[in-house]
Enzyme design. Structure first.
Site, short mmCIF file in Angstrom:
data_model
loop_
_atom_site.label_atom_id
_atom_site.label_comp_id
_atom_site.label_asym_id
_atom_site.label_seq_id
_atom_site.Cartn_x
_atom_site.Cartn_y
_atom_site.Cartn_z
N ASP A 89 37.79 28.78 44.77
CA ASP A 89 38.01 29.24 43.41
C ASP A 89 37.19 28.30 42.51
OD1 ASP A 89 38.75 30.47 41.09
OD2 ASP A 89 40.89 30.45 41.50
C1 BGC Z 1 39.97 32.38 38.70
C2 BGC Z 1 39.38 33.35 39.69
C3 BGC Z 1 38.05 33.85 39.19
C4 BGC Z 1 37.15 32.66 38.95
C5 BGC Z 1 35.77 33.03 38.44
C6 BGC Z 1 38.99 31.28 38.28
O1 BGC Z 1 39.49 30.58 37.20
O2 BGC Z 1 41.13 31.79 39.23
O3 BGC Z 1 40.25 34.44 39.90
O4 BGC Z 1 37.50 34.74 40.10
O5 BGC Z 1 37.75 31.81 37.98
O6 BGC Z 1 35.85 33.50 37.15
#
Ligand code: BGC
Length: 750
Positions: free
Chosen positions: A230
């Protein structure tokens, strides 16, 4: 040189380490020397969020217009595998047309608490639904040559302290509730990537958890793709790559690439580990290149808007409809009340925020379908700028003049978002007061709710009709009008329980934890499993949702297949006046189980579309593997033998027909020791008969029986460790040598 000819052997250590983290926010690094191009990964999950330039992952920066489909809270309520696949396909087409290689979704985390700020992005409190719909979404996206990213792996069930908190979960709930949905998606749909979550699990960061990312994900479930972090989930990059975390996102500005190189150079990290991740990145780049151009493009914006409207119609749950107040007559005079009728709340905040291609609002769409007079009163002001009393008086006057009042209530956008949790589940007091006042003025009042997580419904007993309209995406306004006027017959059902009070909910005393630990104290009893086990009343149960028609069920019949699955067949008829779709649910229970079990668990579901008067046989398959529990003694899935009751139901609390089916259990061969109980020794295929004959020698045929006062000795002895029982036998002057007795009983020779 083509990319097919490039293997990790052709790359330097620096280049391989470079592949293991991103360039900027959304791209992998190209390696120009050997013609490895970049690919783009971007959000997801209910629309494409491709930022025009620069980037952030919090939904702050602008992105190109894309279709905003209903977020998972809505789409999941459809319980419609085919629909979810079609939405996935449309997402794949839009991603492909923008040269996006991987779409970051779906999210299949379990809704552990109604307070989680991100519940709108997740399908359910139940892993069979999350897994089945997640797999359908992945299959749809990937059918267009675009990769999906299954997220957030794993046990990411709150936003509070999400980047550090340790989800402290016991093995059974971890396997049976929190990992089960992920497992299903991996096994059924093989996503190109899995995104590891921010949090720790039992003290270990998901991004560094070898057990999670390698043992479970790859060795047990057979995952063949790449693990991406993530955004910002990396704490120790070297530990992460060793554990199986292949691609760090976003870029670390080269810092962690250098750390990987240094670790190899000073012997702390095997170069083969870097090779492994680099070749997975190359593999992903190859898949993306091979998929490019294979999508069914170009994007048909109108067709996708229509699909978004169909999906939104399938997402709206008719919670209540006393006296058949809905659907509305076309010529009824309707007072449309509430700010959400003109300013729809149609998605949640954070990384999934889509810039929609267009945006319907309910008032305009109602006007398009209505033949009677439609008036509108705002009723409340989301910005708080206008005096509440004045707005309420206006709304009451409009309601009093109309045949029916439709009141749009909901959570202000700022109350629920990625990045933080809610503190209560209440609608704003001002909105509740408005509803009361409108109801006093006109008893024919319909409440339409816009919220991403469940809200308490104190008004449910007195308002005759309630539509739970969740967050519906860009075409939600049209879909709401369709349902109100019966253009679409509602068929959605709740994938999460609506409790009476937050304090009734399973994680109430253990959410969001403290000092970076959250204990999953409710164990297996998540969602309806909890309310049923505690015999608690709820506002609306899991699986509930009404229709404008009525369905009747015949007697269910169960058979087993050679593979051990259970096939259920049941006749369902539409006995009402309009065509409708019924979601049929199958729950199982095992009453004399030796393990802790919820009273009833969802194991299969399907849906059937029926014309008025039509009757059809519906088939559901309960997979044997879904009946298994996780046995911590042998660290594996075990199906317990016994007579299972299958409840075929219209909701978790509306069982229409039940049937029993006898299943043979899996053998559990526990290694025996002096500490094994008499019960465990008796259950053992070799030692059990030995012990029985020993009992016969000592106490006559039949072994230990019932004492004169009715006390059941065998029950008493069941949990007695055999080693200590042997000592008692010696003391009891049966002429036995306790050590020899134990050795004889537990020896491996049969
Ligand atoms: C989120 C993800 C997301 C990623 C990219 C993170 O803060 O938890 O779900 O895909 O950012 O935007």
């Amino acid at each position: 040189m083509s990319l097919d000819d490039v293997s990790v052997d052709a790359l330097t250590l620096d280049e391989k380490a470079a592949l293991a983290s991103g360039a900027g926010f959304w791209y992998t690094k190209p390696i120009d020397r050997v013609h490895v191009p970049w690919i783009m990964l971007t959000d997801g999950p209910h629309g494409l969020r491709k930022q025009r330039e620069g980037g952030d992952h919090l939904g702050i920066g602008d992105s190109i217009p894309a279709t905003c489909f209903p977020p998972a809270v809505g789409l999941g309520s459809s319980w419609d595998v085919d629909l979810v696949r079609r939405v996935g396909r449309a997402l794949g087409v839009e991603a492909s047309s923008e040269r996006v290689g991987v779409l970051l979704g779906p999210g299949v985390n379990i809704k552990r608490s109604p307070l989680c700020g991100r519940n709108f992005e997740y399908f359910s409190e139940d892993p069979v639904i999350s897994g089945t719909l997640g797999a359908a979404m992945v299959a749809g996206i990937q059918s267009q040559g675009v990769g999906a990213s299954l997220k957030h792996f794993a046990a990411n069930n709150q936003e509070t302290d999400r980047m550090r908190v340790s989800a402290d979960v016991d093995p059974r709930p971890l396997r049976e509730i929190y990992l089960r949905g992920f497992q299903r998606v991996i096994e059924e749909a093989q996503p190109w990537t899995v995104m590891c979550s921010y949090n720790r699990i039992n003290g270990v960061y998901a991004s560094e958890d070898r057990w999670l990312l390698s043992t479970v994900l790859r060795e047990e479930w057979g995952f063949e793709g790449l693990v991406v972090s993530d955004w910002g989930a990396v704490d120790d990059r070297v530990a992460g790559i060793e554990a199986g975390m292949d691609l760090e996102m976003p870029s670390s500005g080269g810092v962690t690439d250098a750390a990987i190189v240094a670790a190899v150079r000073d012997g702390r990290l095997e170069e083969s580990v870097v090779d492994r991740s680099a070749s997975r990145v190359l593999g992903l780049v190859r898949k993306v290149l091979a998929g490019a151009g294979s999508a069914a493009g170009p994007v048909d914006v109108d067709a996708h808007h229509r699909l978004a409207r169909e999906a939104a119609g399938r997402s709206i749950v008719l919670l209540k409809n006393d006296g058949g107040l809905l659907p509305l007559a076309r010529d009824a005079d309707v007072a449309v009340i509430g700010a959400f009728a003109t300013e729809p709340r149609y998605q949640g905040a954070g990384s999934s925020l889509i810039n929609p291609t267009r945006l319907d609002n309910a008032l305009d769409e109602i006007r398009l379908l209505a033949a009677g007079k439609v008036t509108h009163a705002a009723g409340f002001d989301l910005s708080g700028a206008q005096p509440a009393e004045h707005l309420r008086a206006e709304a009451v006057a409009a309601a009093a003049r109309a045949d029916v009042a439709v009141v749009f209530l909901g959570l202000p956008a700022a109350t629920e978002s990625e990045g933080y949790d809610r503190v209560d589940i209440d609608l704003p007091a001002e909105q509740l007061a408005l509803l009361d006042a409108v109801l006093d003025a006109n008893p024919n009042t319909v409440a339409v709710l816009s919220n991403g997580g469940v809200v308490a419904l104190p008004f449910a007993p007195k308002v005759p009709a309630i539509l739970e309209a969740w967050l519906l995406g860009q075409a939600g306004g049209g879909a709401t009008a369709d349902i109100l006027f019966g253009e679409v017959n509602p068929s959605a059902k709740l994938t999460e329980t609506i409790p009476l009070r937050l304090a009734d909910s399973p994680a109430y005393l253990d959410f969001p934890g403290e000092h970076s630990h959250v204990r999953y104290g409710e164990g297996l009893f998540v969602g309806y499993r909890w309310y049923d086990a505690r015999d608690l009343d709820v506002a609306f149960p899991f699986g509930h949702g009404l229709s404008y028609t009525t369905f009747e069920y015949g007697q269910a019949v169960a058979t087993t297949t050679p593979a051990g699955d259970v096939e259920i067949r049941v006749l369902v008829s539409n006995v009402g006046d309009v065509p409708g779709r019924e979601v049929v649910q199958a729950y199982t229970a095992l009453s004399d189980s030796r393990i802790t079990r919820p009273p009833r668990e969802l194991k299969a579901f399907t849906s059937v579309v029926l014309e008025p008067g039509e009757c059809r046989e519906v088939g559901l398959t309960i997979r044997r593997k879904d009946l298994a529990y996780w046995d911590i003694r042998v660290d594996s899935w075990i199906v317990e033998g016994g007579s299972y009751r299958v409840d075929v139901a219209a909701s978790s609390r509306d069982i229409r027909t039940s049937v029993s089916v006898d299943l043979t259990g899996d053998a559990v061969l526990l290694p025996l020791s002096r500490n094994s109980t008499i019960g465990e020794v008796l259950a053992h295929p070799v030692a059990g008969p030995r012990l029985m004959s020993l009992f016969s020698e000592m106490m006559g045929d039949g072994g230990p029986a019932v004492m004169p006062d009715g006390v059941d000795i065998s029950r008493m002895l069941d949990s007695f460790p055999i080693g200590r029982a042997a000592m008692f036998a010696a003391a009891g002057d049966f002429g036995l040598d306790p050590t020899a007795m134990i050795e004889g009983l537990l020896s491996e020779d049969s």
